[in-house]
Design an enzyme around this catalytic site. Structure first.
Site, PDB file in Angstrom:
ATOM      1  N   ASP A   1       0.305 -13.983  -2.390  1.00  0.00           N
ATOM      2  CA  ASP A   1       0.624 -14.984  -4.015  1.00  0.00           C
ATOM      3  C   ASP A   1      -0.177 -15.895  -3.201  1.00  0.00           C
ATOM      4  OD1 ASP A   1       2.736 -12.908  -4.202  1.00  0.00           O
ATOM      5  OD2 ASP A   1       3.970 -13.794  -3.804  1.00  0.00           O
TER       6      ASP A   1
ATOM      7  N   TRP B   1      -4.739  -4.875  -0.613  1.00  0.00           N
ATOM      8  CA  TRP B   1      -5.001  -3.124   0.055  1.00  0.00           C
ATOM      9  C   TRP B   1      -5.747  -2.445  -0.028  1.00  0.00           C
ATOM     10  CZ3 TRP B   1       0.812  -2.901   1.486  1.00  0.00           C
ATOM     11  CH2 TRP B   1       1.450  -3.916   2.386  1.00  0.00           C
TER      12      TRP B   1
ATOM     13  N   ASP C   1       4.958  -3.469  -8.273  1.00  0.00           N
ATOM     14  CA  ASP C   1       4.606  -4.859  -7.000  1.00  0.00           C
ATOM     15  C   ASP C   1       5.308  -3.896  -6.094  1.00  0.00           C
ATOM     16  OD1 ASP C   1       4.901  -6.373  -5.127  1.00  0.00           O
ATOM     17  OD2 ASP C   1       5.997  -8.340  -6.818  1.00  0.00           O
TER      18      ASP C   1
END
Ligand code: GLA
Length: 566
Positions: A387, A367, A327
Site C-alpha cells: 500500500d 506477488w 483484494d
C-alpha cells in the site's frame, strides 16, 4: 577441570540439531484500524523444512509471503533471514533468531537496519510511514516492536527491547496448506481480453482518504464534486467504493453474518441501497466500482467472495457495478501460491458471465510475477506493490524504485498498478504531488484519485486536471515509461525518464535530491531523431524554443520538469 571441559565439549557435540520441520502458527491479536474497522486476529503461518543444521521455509501472513533463507540450527537455537522476493522487485531482507522448546518456538527480530541483498543498503519503513489495512498495520507494528522500534505489545516491547513472537507447532506438514477447502482448479487456460481499459482506468477510490468511514453520502458527494470540478470531463469516471461496505464483520467479538439465507451478499448500514447509489452515480455520467476478495474475509475483516464468486458477480451486475477491485488478503487461507492465477480467473469468468462490462482490478501486491499471468487471468490492471501512503518516501520508493522491469507487461487493456494517488491528502508538497502525477503518468498507471474532492483546493485541482499530463498517461500507444539514466546516491538521484507516445516521446526530468539541480537531456538519448523537434513543457504549459538537440533546466528538489517532444 580439564575433564569437565572435555565433557562439556563432548556433550555439546552430541546435542542433536533441533527438528524444526513442520507447520507453525503465531496468532497475533487484531486491533481496530483506520476508520474503526474491527480487530481481526492475524494468522501467521510458518512452514519450515530442515535438513541437518540448515533449513528453509516460508512465512505466510494475510498480506505477505516471505521466503525464509539462510536458516541455521545450533542445538535449540536457530537463525534465519526473511526475504520479500515475492512482493517487490528489490527484495528486502531481515534477520531473526529463535529458540526451540519442544513444540514452541520463540522468534525475535534482530535489531538494526536490515540489509538488501548484494550489500545494497535499503530502508524498511514497514509500519513507520505506511497507512495500511488494520491487519497490515498490526503486523507492521509487531514487526517494528520486535525490531525494537515503535509499538510493543506490553510483553516487554518498546524501544531497545525486541518483543518475541511465540509460535506453536500445529503439524508436521512442510508445505503450506490453506485452511479452507476449494474445488481443485483445472489446468490454467488464459482467457481473452474483455475489451475494457484500452487506456489506464481513471477515477476515484475511497480508501486513501476515508478507509472505513466511506458511506453512501460520501460517495454521492464525491460523484457530485467529480462532475462539478471538471474531473469527470478530464477522464476521472470511475467512483470506486473500497473495503468496508459489506455487512459481514466482527461486531463486539462475534462474527455478524453478511449474507442472506440464500447466500446473497449484503451491504451494511452505511450503504442502505447500493442499486440506488449506482443509479445516482450513473446519472452523473460516472461509473461505480466495488471491492471484494477471493478469500473468506477482506483486508479489513469484512465478508469476501470465497465460495460465492458467481453469486456475488451477479449481485454486483444487478446493482449496476462497473469495476471490481479484488483484494487477496485472506486468499492465503484458501489457495496455495501457484493458485493465484486460477483464483483470479475464477472471478474474471464470473464477471464475464454477467454480460456487464466490469473492469477487473487485481490486488495481490505484485506477488508471484503477476504481470506474467494477470492479463491471462482476466485482469485489466494489477497492483505491483504494497500500500502507498501519503508521503514522499512511500510514493517515490514505489514509483521510482519498484516498477522497473514490469513495463513489458503493460499495454492497452492490461496495466501495472503502483497503487492509487495520494494527491490532495496533505502529506506532500505541491511540488511532490506534481511529481506523483507526472511519475504515475510516465508509468501509464491507473489514475485513481484518493482525496476528498468536495474540499479540493485549486492547486490540487490544477495538478489533477492537467490535461497535458493526463494525455501522457492516456496515450493510445499504451507504453509504460522507463528510466533512461540516473545519477546520485540511492534515494536522492536525478533521474531522466522517457515514455514513447503514439506521436513523440514524453520526457521526465525528476530531482529526488534535497537541492535544486541543473538537469540536461539530449533528444538522441530518448529516441528522438527529428531535427529541431517541437518541445512543450507540460507543467509550465509553454513551448520551448532553442532546444534543437538537447535541453537543460533547473529542477527543484523533489520536483519534475515534464516535456513532450515530437
Ligand atoms: C489492502 C489494499 C488497500 C485497501 C485495503 C482495504 O490493504 O492493498 O488498497 O484496499 O486493503 O482493506
Amino acid at each position: 577441570m580439564f575433564r569437565l571441559a572435555s565433557c562439556v565439549l563432548v556433550f555439546c557435540a552430541l546435542v542433536p540439531a533441533a527438528d524444526l520441520t513442520g507447520t507453525w502458527q503465531y496468532d497475533q491479536p487484531g486491533r481496530g484500524g483506520r476508520g474503526g474497522q474491527p480487530g481481526v486476529p492475524i494468522v501467521n503461518t510458518f512452514v519450515f523444512k530442515s535438513d541437518g543444521t540448515k533449513f528453509t521455509g516460508s512465512w505466510i501472513t494475510p498480506q505477505q509471503v516471505l521466503d525464509i533463507v539462510n536458516g541455521s540450527i545450533k542445538g535449540a537455537d536457530i537463525a534465519f533471514q526473511t526475504s520479500d522476493d515475492h512482493s517487490t522487485t528489490t527484495p528486502r531482507v531481515a534477520n531473526y533468531t529463535g529458540a526451540l522448546d519442544g513444540d514452541q518456538l520463540t522468534l525475535t527480530a534482530v535489531m538494526g537496519e536490515p540489509v538488501g541483498r548484494g550489500g545494497t543498503p535499503t530502508t524498511i519503513t514497514a509500519g513507520a510511514t505506511r497507512v495500511a489495512s488494520p491487519e497490515q498495520a498490526a503486523l507492521d507494528e509487531a514487526i517494528a516492536a520486535a525490531r525494537g522500534g515503535r509499538g510493543g505489545n506490553g510483553g516487554g516491547g518498546g524501544r531497545g527491547a525486541p518483543a518475541p513472537m511465540v509460535l506453536k507447532r500445529v503439524s508436521s506438514e512442510t508445505a503450506f496448506k490453506a485452511a479452507n477447502p476449494h474445488t481443485p482448479f483445472a489446468p490454467f487456460k488464459p482467457i481473452p481480453p474483455n475489451g475494457l481499459a484500452k487506456t489506464p482506468p481513471m477515477g476515484w477510490n475511497s480508501w486513501n482518504k476515508f478507509a472505513g468511514r466511506v458511506d453512501d453520502q460520501a460517495v454521492r458527494g464525491m460523484a457530485d464534486a467529480i462532475a462539478a470540478s471538471g474531473m469527470r470531463d478530464a477522464g476521472y469516471v470511475y467512483v470506486n467504493i473500497d473495503d468496508t461496505w459489506e455487512k459481514g464483520r466482527v461486531v463486539e467479538g462475534a462474527w455478524a453474518p453478511g449474507r442472506d439465507k440464500d447466500g446473497n451478499i449484503l451491504t451494511n448500514e452505511k450503504f442502505p441501497d447500493m442499486k440506488a447509489l449506482a443509479d445516482y452515480v450513473h446519472a452523473k455520467g460516472l461509473k461505480l466500482g466495488i471491492y471484494s476478495g477471493p478469500g473468506p474475509r477482506t483486508c479489513a475483516g469484512y465478508e469476501a467472495s470465497y465460495n460465492h464468486e458467481e453469486q456475488d458477480a451477479k449481485t454486483w451486475a444487478a446493482w449496476g457495478i462497473d469495476y471490481l477491485k479484488y483484494d487477496w488478503c485472506s486468499g492465503n487461507q484458501v489457495y496455495q501460491g501457484a493458485e493465484h492465477a486460477s483464483a483470479y480467473r475464477k472471478m474474471a469468468l464470473a464477471l464475464r458471465g454477467t454480460g456487464r462490462d466490469i473492469i477487473f482490478s487485481l490486488c495481490q501486491y505484485g506477488w508471484l510475477d503477476v504481470g506474467e499471468w494477470g492479463a491471462a487471468s482476466g485482469g485489466n490492471l494489477w497492483r505491483t506493490t504494497g500500500d502507498i501512503s501519503d508521503n514522499w518516501n512511500s510514493m517515490s520508493r514505489i514509483g521510482f524504485d519498484q516498477q522497473a522491469g514490469r513495463e513489458k507487461y503493460a499495454g492497452p487493456g492490461h496495466w501495472n498498478d503502483p497503487d492509487m494517488l495520494e494527491i490532495g491528502n496533505g502529506g506532500m508538497t505541491k511540488t511532490e504531488y506534481q511529481t506523483h502525477m507526472s511519475l504515475w503518468s510516465m508509468l501509464a498507471a491507473p489514475l485513481l484519485a484518493g482525496h476528498d474532492v468536495r474540499t479540493m483546493p485549486d492547486y490540487i485541482a490544477e495538478i489533477l486536471l492537467n490535461k497535458e499530463v493526463i494525455a501522457i498517461d492516456q496515450d493510445s500507444a499504451g507504453i509504460q515509461g522507463t528510466r533512461v539514466g540516473r545519477i546520485g546516491p540511492e534515494g536522492y538521484t536525478l533521474e531522466v525518464w522517457k515514455k514513447p507516445l503514439a506521436k513523440g516521446v514524453a520526457v521526465g526530468l525528476f530531482n529526488r535530491s534535497l537541492d535544486t539541480a541543473r538537469m540536461s537531456v539530449k533528444w538522441s538519448d530518448v529516441g528522438i531523431t527529428a531535427a529541431n523537434p517541437k518541445v512543450r513543457d507540460l507543467w509550465a504549459h509553454r513551448d520551448i524554443t532553442n532546444a534543437a538537440t538537447d535541453y537543460s533546466v533547473n529542477v527543484p528538489s523533489h520536483g519534475v520538469v515534464m516535456l513532450r517532444v515530437e
